[in-house]
Design a protein around this motif. Structure first.
Motif, PDB file in Angstrom:
ATOM      1  N   SER A 116     -14.600  -1.261  -3.662  1.00  9.38           N
ATOM      2  CA  SER A 116     -13.749  -2.129  -2.849  1.00  9.38           C
ATOM      3  C   SER A 116     -14.415  -3.486  -2.721  1.00  9.38           C
ATOM      4  CB  SER A 116     -13.546  -1.511  -1.473  1.00  9.38           C
ATOM      5  OG  SER A 116     -14.772  -1.469  -0.790  1.00  9.38           O
TER       6      SER A 116
ATOM      7  N   GLU B 284     -16.353   8.910  -8.763  1.00  9.66           N
ATOM      8  CA  GLU B 284     -15.418   9.939  -8.295  1.00  9.66           C
ATOM      9  C   GLU B 284     -14.244   9.210  -7.671  1.00  9.66           C
ATOM     10  OE1 GLU B 284     -15.812  13.465  -7.789  1.00  9.66           O
ATOM     11  OE2 GLU B 284     -17.573  13.380  -9.093  1.00  9.66           O
ATOM     12  N   MET B 285     -13.061   9.327  -8.241  1.00 11.43           N
ATOM     13  CA  MET B 285     -11.960   8.602  -7.593  1.00 11.43           C
ATOM     14  C   MET B 285     -10.624   9.323  -7.742  1.00 11.43           C
ATOM     15  SD  MET B 285     -11.988   5.494 -10.250  1.00 11.43           S
ATOM     16  CE  MET B 285     -12.878   6.041 -11.702  1.00 11.43           C
ATOM     17  N   VAL B 286      -9.745   9.012  -6.836  1.00 11.04           N
ATOM     18  CA  VAL B 286      -8.408   9.583  -6.857  1.00 11.04           C
ATOM     19  C   VAL B 286      -7.572   8.733  -7.810  1.00 11.04           C
ATOM     20  CG1 VAL B 286      -6.426  10.192  -5.436  1.00 11.04           C
ATOM     21  CG2 VAL B 286      -8.714  10.220  -4.455  1.00 11.04           C
TER      22      VAL B 286
ATOM     23  N   ILE C  79      -1.918   8.215  -1.743  1.00  4.88           N
ATOM     24  CA  ILE C  79      -2.329   6.981  -1.069  1.00  4.88           C
ATOM     25  C   ILE C  79      -2.453   7.204   0.437  1.00  4.88           C
ATOM     26  CG2 ILE C  79      -1.498   4.666  -0.432  1.00  4.88           C
ATOM     27  CD1 ILE C  79      -0.633   4.301  -3.312  1.00  4.88           C
TER      28      ILE C  79
ATOM     29  N   ARG D 256      -2.820  10.218   1.971  1.00  2.52           N
ATOM     30  CA  ARG D 256      -3.838  11.230   2.270  1.00  2.52           C
ATOM     31  C   ARG D 256      -5.244  10.645   2.232  1.00  2.52           C
ATOM     32  NH1 ARG D 256      -4.619  16.842   2.077  1.00  2.52           N
ATOM     33  NH2 ARG D 256      -6.663  17.448   1.313  1.00  2.52           N
ATOM     34  N   TYR D 257      -5.524   9.831   1.226  1.00  2.00           N
ATOM     35  CA  TYR D 257      -6.879   9.306   1.073  1.00  2.00           C
ATOM     36  C   TYR D 257      -7.025   7.887   1.636  1.00  2.00           C
ATOM     37  CZ  TYR D 257      -7.496  13.403  -1.808  1.00  2.00           C
ATOM     38  OH  TYR D 257      -7.558  14.714  -2.236  1.00  2.00           O
ATOM     39  N   ASP D 258      -6.026   7.426   2.395  1.00  2.00           N
ATOM     40  CA  ASP D 258      -6.081   6.090   3.013  1.00  2.00           C
ATOM     41  C   ASP D 258      -6.443   5.017   2.001  1.00  2.00           C
ATOM     42  OD1 ASP D 258      -5.455   7.344   5.350  1.00  2.00           O
ATOM     43  OD2 ASP D 258      -7.457   7.260   6.197  1.00  2.00           O
ATOM     44  N   LEU D 259      -5.826   5.062   0.833  1.00  2.00           N
ATOM     45  CA  LEU D 259      -6.157   4.107  -0.219  1.00  2.00           C
ATOM     46  C   LEU D 259      -5.392   2.801  -0.037  1.00  2.00           C
ATOM     47  CD1 LEU D 259      -5.816   6.497  -3.301  1.00  2.00           C
ATOM     48  CD2 LEU D 259      -7.886   5.943  -2.024  1.00  2.00           C
TER      49      LEU D 259
ATOM     50  N   TYR E  57     -10.231  -7.035   5.676  1.00  2.00           N
ATOM     51  CA  TYR E  57      -9.397  -7.812   4.761  1.00  2.00           C
ATOM     52  C   TYR E  57      -8.443  -8.755   5.478  1.00  2.00           C
ATOM     53  CZ  TYR E  57     -11.361  -4.458   1.543  1.00  2.00           C
ATOM     54  OH  TYR E  57     -12.237  -3.693   0.834  1.00  2.00           O
TER      55      TYR E  57
ATOM     56  N   TYR F 241      -3.045  -0.362   8.348  1.00  2.00           N
ATOM     57  CA  TYR F 241      -1.933   0.143   7.533  1.00  2.00           C
ATOM     58  C   TYR F 241      -1.972   1.657   7.377  1.00  2.00           C
ATOM     59  CZ  TYR F 241      -5.183   0.946   3.740  1.00  2.00           C
ATOM     60  OH  TYR F 241      -6.217   1.452   2.999  1.00  2.00           O
TER      61      TYR F 241
END
Lengths: 450, 450
Positions: A183, A203-205, A220, A222-225, B167, B243
């Motif tokens: 990020s 390791e990524m979704v 998005i 579920r994993y707060d992406l 952000y 968000y």
């Protein structure tokens, strides 16, 4: 929305061609509000207002308009104006606009756009509706894994104007396979001399191009992406889905499920603005199908005509009994359908839930039997009270189990569990309720079978 | 979830106290997955596993656990362990944890936390459930309006570890009133020597502490925000809603509305894990209320007993006719309720929608009348066909109008429009359907009024 203000102040400014005043007025609005405002005026006026805006803001407003407005507006625009819009829309919105344009305009409009951008748009527009590919954008940010954090920040600063989201950055290998992510927050918190490959996460979704859009949206959430990378079958990065599009998908999916739960077919746009014939078409199908379901109840009643003739009082309790079965069943079906949609319930939970439903439905049935047996005793004496109470327990139990099992069965058959709508469950519960009621009545009242 | 793997590999590692192996295993999971995994083992084992994790990751996993698990786990923890968690949870999750702890532990646990943090937590925990205040976090990022972009980046870099979201950056005046905002993207795209006050936006979307959480979530979705600033009555910035929390709120609200639409009271947790008595309690209320609604239908039928006795064939069509009214009504109610929830429909649209519904319901009624008149003619001759067809048109029309108007009426009375559930509309449509049907039958078949 201040439509009145628009009609008054703005119209006068437009009439006297006071460009400055119009622009000043329009600039006070957020793009989404302006898009809503434009829909309150005739298409010609909307097009004129849109053209007053600088092209970046114009594209932003245009992206918030519904499909039918986009279609009407582009019809009134020149090819040059449309291609200018295309260039400034977010890539995913640009791809959607291509769907809106008639085939014969595609080439003319695309010819005015740089080659790379044109190909990206064509590719984005080619993914099937409802898939991850169809809602992703190609305006994402990649940096080489070998460079330093400081260098990466320079890259980001330079490419920021062209990216839809710069807060999640991806790294790819020479074959464009996704190998890592970090990020912007992690980036600025690291030392400028650190290497990207040492600070990125491997390791990524991620999701596949062909994944369902609602499943991508669920990841998005579920994993707060902020964004979810989309890869093709060779693990190559082809796009990202951003959190704001995921929110829109989740809302649209919830709406579709609620509509399905009331036997309404999926509406493309907003209900308020839907055409009469569209609404008719989306509603009539299941209404007619359910008529045939209700014929079973009718046939059941007809079959027991002699019992009704002997004890007309039984008809008094008919709506109450079969209604209760349908209501308990609708409750169970809704709990399961929504549970499956949110991921709280999985298909393998059916056994556990079935046992629970039997326990809960017993409680519901007994309580309601107690309530109606009093009314039964008052209107028809002890025998009728007994018939009504026993029927209530059985009907609530059967209705609940139909409601609970139907979504699982539909899913097993490869259908959407949300098809287990309240009206469908009610119709099934009604039919079984009629049969149970009169069968119990015939038994307890010692009536001959018809 | 690989529960089997957990039970096997992990248990052995725990038994031989192989700290490294356990940690290595746990670290491969995302926090939300680990939280799900923990819920598959007994509380004691879950607590032990949690304690294996470094405190930052532990807090992250803990924040994803449902309230009852949080409650059980903290009961098994020492005050020190709980306050350590509190310090590392996001501020909004920390405030939620305070709600979970028994009153008498609050002081003991909070005493171990720094004064400022403690007061922030206390304040956050004091806002009413369901409001913007209750879901906001106090870990946001502010910079002075007077400093330069370069300096602001330094500030952000330093405070990033303590902020939930970096952000979107806010500026406040000496009284802590919100005066501007800018995104990290805008920040890094500007020249380092530019002043914040010259590059920030002063027009911004914000919400009040007491606003409904679903309205705050709607603003985030509508304006594609990363965070929404929350201000008190004096316009002072008190927190932000992020968000990801808005996504959770939107999902929970959609679930609640769907449940309401099937007469199920709001469930705090997940349906699969809800207790039997909770499910019973959330379902029985409306089931009993609707029994009394159905008594009207029963009374209607009883009132027309002599007509039924004369023409028993009429009972055959009863479920079909009243069912269709209920189904058409459920469709209309669901369209309106969901439209209001998403903001697509506003209360002032009722007149326009009423006219549209009359047109659509006419189409639906005519089509269905055509279908059932054939069955009517087959089973009972021309007169019956005529009764059934005319009844169908009237019943579908009345059902649709009840479904359309009920949410608006409920809203006018200050109730949630989602209370206009399919079962409630069906019950109302049934009662009116019975009366319409037999009234038309008595009229066309020249039967004496009862």
């Amino acid at each position: 929305m201040p439509t009145a203000i628009l009609n008054d102040y703005l119209r006068r400014a437009i009439e006297r061609k006071d460009y400055q005043a119009v622009l000043q007025f329009l600039e006070e609005f957020q793009a989404v509000d302006l898009a809503e405002l434009l829909q309150t005026v005739p298409v010609d006026a909307a097009r004129e207002l849109l053209m007053y805006l600088p092209v970046v803001q114009r594209a932003s407003v245009f992206g918030h308009l519904p499909v039918d407005w986009q279609s009407q507006l582009t019809t009134a625009m020149t090819d040059k104006e449309v291609s200018q819009l295309l260039r400034h829309l977010d890539a995913d919105e640009g791809a959607d606009l291509l769907h809106v344009l008639p085939e014969n305009r595609h080439d003319r409009v695309l010819r005015k756009i740089a080659h790379a951008e044109r190909e990206a748009l064509r590719r984005l527009a080619s993914y099937e509706e409802g898939t991850a590919g169809a809602i992703m954008t190609s305006d994402y940010m990649t940096v080489p894994a070998e460079i330093t954090v400081g260098k990466a920040l320079d890259v980001i600063r330079k490419s920021a104007p062209n990216a839809e989201l710069i807060y999640q950055i991806y790294t790819v290998d020479a074959q464009y396979r996704l190998i890592g992510t970090l990020s912007l927050r992690e980036l600025i918190m690291n030392k400028p001399e650190a290497r990207i490959k040492d600070v990125m996460t491997t390791e990524m979704v991620k999701t596949k191009l062909s994944a369902k859009q609602e499943d991508a949206a669920k990841l998005i959430s579920r994993y707060d992406l902020l964004s979810l990378p989309v890869v093709d079958d060779d693990e190559r990065l082809v796009g990202i889905i951003t959190y704001d599009d995921a929110m829109d998908v989740a809302e649209a999916e919830a709406t579709e499920d609620m509509h399905k739960g009331a036997t309404i077919g999926p509406l493309a746009g907003n209900f308020r603005d839907a055409r009469l014939f569209t609404l008719y078409r989306k509603r009539i199908v299941w209404l007619l199908l359910l008529v045939f379901g209700n014929l079973i109840s009718g046939a059941g009643i007809a079959y027991y005509e002699n019992i009704i003739a002997a004890y007309v009082v039984l008809v008094f309790f008919l709506p109450l009994l079969i209604g209760s079965g349908g209501n308990a069943g609708s409750q169970a079906a809704t709990l399961v359908v929504r549970g499956i949609a949110t991921g709280d319930v999985t298909i393998s939970d059916w056994r556990k839930l079935l046992l629970k439903e039997i326990a809960v439905a017993s409680g519901l049935g007994l309580t309601m039997a107690a309530a109606v047996s009093l009314i039964g005793a008052y209107r028809g004496g002890f025998d009728i009270a007994w018939v009504v109470a026993l029927s209530m327990i059985c009907i609530v139990m059967i209705g609940s189990l139909v409601g609970l099992c139907l979504p699982f069965i539909l899913n097993r058959l490869g259908w959407d569990p949300a098809t287990a709508s309240a009206p469908l469950v009610t119709t099934l519960a009604d039919a079984s309720g009629v049969l149970i009621y009169f069968w119990i009545a015939a038994w307890i009242l010692h009536l001959p079978a018809p």
